[in-house]
Design an enzyme around this catalytic site. Sequence first.
Site: not given
Length: 324
Positions: A12, A54, A86-87
Amino acid sequence: MKKILVLHTGGTIAMSADEAGNVTPGAENPLDNYQSSFGADIELETEDVFNVPSPHITPARMLQLKQRIDKAAHEGVDGVVVTHGTDTLEETAYFLDLTLPNELPVVITGAMRSANEIGSDGLHNLETAIQTASTPDAAEKGVLVVMNDEIHSARYVTKTHTTNVATFRTPTFGPIGLVANKGVVFFESLLRSTVCPIQSVTDNVFLIKAYAGMGPELFDAIAQPTTHGVVIEALGAGNLPPATLPAVQKLLDMQIPVVLVSRCFNGIAQDVYAYEGGGVQLKQMGVIFCQGLNGQKARIKLLVGVSAGMSTDELARFVATANS
Ligand code: ASP
């Protein structure tokens, strides 16, 4: 003057929202236009290693990143910052923590709001990550995750909220430092753990979550010669429904390492209960109890241990705690 290598990988932080509010990667990474505000104090060298969301990150890409950082250690760099979606950020961060020699500060960051959204946190997180990576105190603390002004150990941090900018938390232990107005402050150090300088990476290490009424089906599905290991997010202190036991035993009979963590958010797994399917029985069967890691991190640790060619006994010792 400090020299910081910034490695972009996507996520993101490198995306923008369109008129409908859908967030997507564009032809150009908005981070490539970043103008440093650190003046002559910090020299930045920037590289796009890859540009992917990610969920597209694989162990092979984690290894590629590790190899780039290994190279940086011989390029006169004082610290490394990685930007990442961030995942799966916590998994890449922990992979690097387990495989890098822990000499240079390595800091990973990302964003919950894309580049053109109101209140976008990307540039702020990037700057605080650079600040942290250029702080001598950041060395010897393992790989660090800097998000929302907090510094977390890669070993324990996890994404806890789907959208909130305060998503990264360290259950049970808390953050180890802060990026405060007047600079970076650490208030905890980290116990050393084994570094595995692997050259190649295996896959086929699975993660299975236990639930009430669970049967053997998922375990049976992975009882294949190509399976290199399995992590079970077990119930409570470390227990499984009785109907799973023959299938778990089958995996063990096939010499497939079976590692157990708790699906609880806080605390550690232990062999406490002596009823059917309880931790006492599971441990006697040969299930490896891993203390202090969540399921996705225990999977990364098992995968790294298997990739390093560890024997069953070595794996059991390596995976037993976050600090081994
Ligand atoms: N889905 C995004 C990713 O991990 C989320 C983010 O970066 O915050 O790539």
